[in-house]
Design an enzyme around this catalytic site. Structure first.
Site, mmCIF file in Angstrom:
data_model
loop_
_atom_site.group_PDB
_atom_site.id
_atom_site.type_symbol
_atom_site.label_atom_id
_atom_site.label_comp_id
_atom_site.label_asym_id
_atom_site.label_seq_id
_atom_site.Cartn_x
_atom_site.Cartn_y
_atom_site.Cartn_z
ATOM 1 N N LYS A 41 -1.085 -9.455 21.579
ATOM 2 C CA LYS A 41 -0.359 -8.492 20.740
ATOM 3 C C LYS A 41 0.744 -7.830 21.569
ATOM 4 C CE LYS A 41 -3.817 -4.948 21.751
ATOM 5 N NZ LYS A 41 -5.009 -4.256 21.223
ATOM 6 N N TYR A 78 19.028 14.111 40.237
ATOM 7 C CA TYR A 78 19.171 15.160 39.218
ATOM 8 C C TYR A 78 18.192 16.294 39.465
ATOM 9 C CZ TYR A 78 22.134 12.226 36.286
ATOM 10 O OH TYR A 78 23.159 11.478 35.786
HETATM 11 C C1 LIG Z 1 -6.047 -4.693 22.031
HETATM 12 C C2 LIG Z 1 -7.394 -5.110 21.580
HETATM 13 C C3 LIG Z 1 -8.251 -5.782 22.453
HETATM 14 C C4 LIG Z 1 -7.912 -6.018 23.907
HETATM 15 O O1 LIG Z 1 -8.159 -4.834 24.623
HETATM 16 P P1 LIG Z 1 -7.955 -4.801 26.214
HETATM 17 O O2 LIG Z 1 -8.437 -3.449 26.600
HETATM 18 O O3 LIG Z 1 -6.505 -4.956 26.449
HETATM 19 O O4 LIG Z 1 -8.755 -5.917 26.743
HETATM 20 C C5 LIG Z 1 -9.455 -6.232 21.954
HETATM 21 N N1 LIG Z 1 -9.798 -6.014 20.670
HETATM 22 C C6 LIG Z 1 -9.008 -5.353 19.809
HETATM 23 C C7 LIG Z 1 -9.470 -5.139 18.421
HETATM 24 C C8 LIG Z 1 -7.791 -4.874 20.237
HETATM 25 O O5 LIG Z 1 -7.003 -4.213 19.386
#
Ligand SMILES: *Cc1c(COP(=O)(O)O)cnc(C)c1O
Length: 370
Positions: A35, A256
């Site tokens: 994702k 800055y």
């Molecule tokens: C993002 C996600 C994961 C992966 O989580 P990590 O902590 O990056 O391993 C697993 N299951 C769901 C439903 C997620 O949304």
């Protein structure tokens, strides 16, 4: 010549890390979570290295389309399921598995016209209170889905809120076991933190694990454990060069707001990397950085396009340091490593956020599998 900043995506490290997920859960199938454009790495950049996974998990339908365009015919799970009725048409066309976490998604399925019934992952809210049916509503949802001709296989899933921390997962696994006790179907519970910390329990490994952040070389439970502890390798390097060198007297300030004032004579380098490249502006003075593979720290505030690093005690920098390679995170020269988690901690955030926030203007190059 383009600005000297670039990101490198390391396919050998991605392949190593996903193999670590498999080794931790040898009897489970592995979903590589891609994702958010593969946590900022680019789906097209990671795909070859993650082909060894049994499937992919993601959220956006256009990302699912991109995986199919790359030639992936295996499982793809939509972790949040469909967002509206017509998404089901794409699920049918691309053969996507999808999470079902609320009643309306079942209503949409009931109205959906498809020749091939779908595989769904029914989601239980076991305590995170983000997505999923409550334990009381879970069985009713399963019964409704089970009666639909549009549904072929029902798998059962939940998500942990504390797999990385002290509270752990026991309270949620107990809720999951009770709510799913006599239901058939494959099960999926574990994210990276659970894969690394809790995979001794076969009921936690279950049938499918969902490996996200560990795939990308960040430790989900940093600073309790680092990537060396978990044998993970950085998959994204952000690197640039020193554009200019300044020699400071005691009392001179940098950047800055003059937030940094030299307490002694110093040599500092100005690096072509700023918050518009995705480097966190909140990374305060003292954030770790590698210059020519040697560890040092940032100095003063991060600006849009530049930041400063302390070169005072570094050895053997040709041209006083101008042009020296700077590793903001990831793999440096001569085997040096700067885990993204260390930079994230200095900025009050987590590795996930930094890798996802790599800016579009940074050119990305891929170190392919050897
Ligand atoms: C993002 C996600 C994961 C992966 O989580 P990590 O902590 O990056 O391993 C697993 N299951 C769901 C439903 C997620 O949304």
């Amino acid at each position: 010549m383009p600005r000297p900043i670039e990101a490198l995506i390391h396919q050998p490290a991605l392949a190593h890390n996903i193999a670590r997920a498999r080794a931790s859960s040898p009897d489970a199938q592995v979903l590589a979570i891609v994702k958010a454009n593969a946590y900022g790495h680019g789906i097209e950049n990671v795909f070859d290295a993650l082909r060894g996974a049994d499937g992919f998990g993601l959220l956006d339908l256009d990302e699912a389309q991109r995986l199919r365009d790359l030639g992936w015919r295996g499982p793809i799970l939509l972790l949040e399921g469909c967002f509206e009725t017509r998404d089901l048409e794409l699920c049918s066309r691309l053969k996507l598995w999808h999470a079902v976490h609320h009643e309306q998604q079942i209503d949409w399925l009931a109205m959906h016209k498809t020749h091939e019934p779908h595989r769904v992952f029914l989601k239980l809210n076991s305590g995170m209170n983000r997505l999923g049916f409550t334990p009381n509503a879970f069985r009713g949802a399963w019964t409704r889905l089970n009666a639909l001709p549009q549904v072929d296989e029902i798998s059962l899933m939940t998500h942990f809120s504390d797999a990385d921390g002290a509270r752990g997962i026991e309270h949620q696994t107990a809720v999951f076991k009770e709510a799913t006790a006599d239901l058939p179907g494959a099960r999926s519970l574990s994210n990276s933190a659970a894969i690394l910390r809790h995979s001794k329990d076969p009921a936690v490994r279950a049938d499918w694990v969902r490996a996200g952040i560990m795939t990308y070389g960040s430790a989900p439970d940093y600073p309790e454990h680092d990537i060396a502890h978990w044998d993970l390798r950085p998959t994204m390097t952000l690197r640039s060069k020193v554009l200019a060198v300044q020699h400071l007297k005691e009392g001179d300030s940098v950047g800055y707001g003059s937030s940094f004032v030299a307490q002694r004579a110093m040599r500092i380098g100005t690096v072509a990397c700023g918050y518009a490249d995705g480097y966190p502006r909140h990374a305060g003075h003292g954030t770790p950085v590698l210059v020519a593979g040697q560890r040092t720290t940032t100095v003063g505030r991060v600006s849009m396009d530049m930041l400063a690093v302390d070169l005072t005690d570094l050895k053997q920098l040709p041209l006083d340091g101008i042009g020296a390679e700077v590793t903001l995170w990831g793999q440096g020269p001569k085997g040096a490593v700067l885990p993204i988690d260390e930079v994230a901690q200095s900025a009050g955030t987590i590795g996930y956020e930094l890798m996802c926030a790599l800016a579009r203007r940074v050119p990305v190059h891929v170190e392919t599998l050897g």
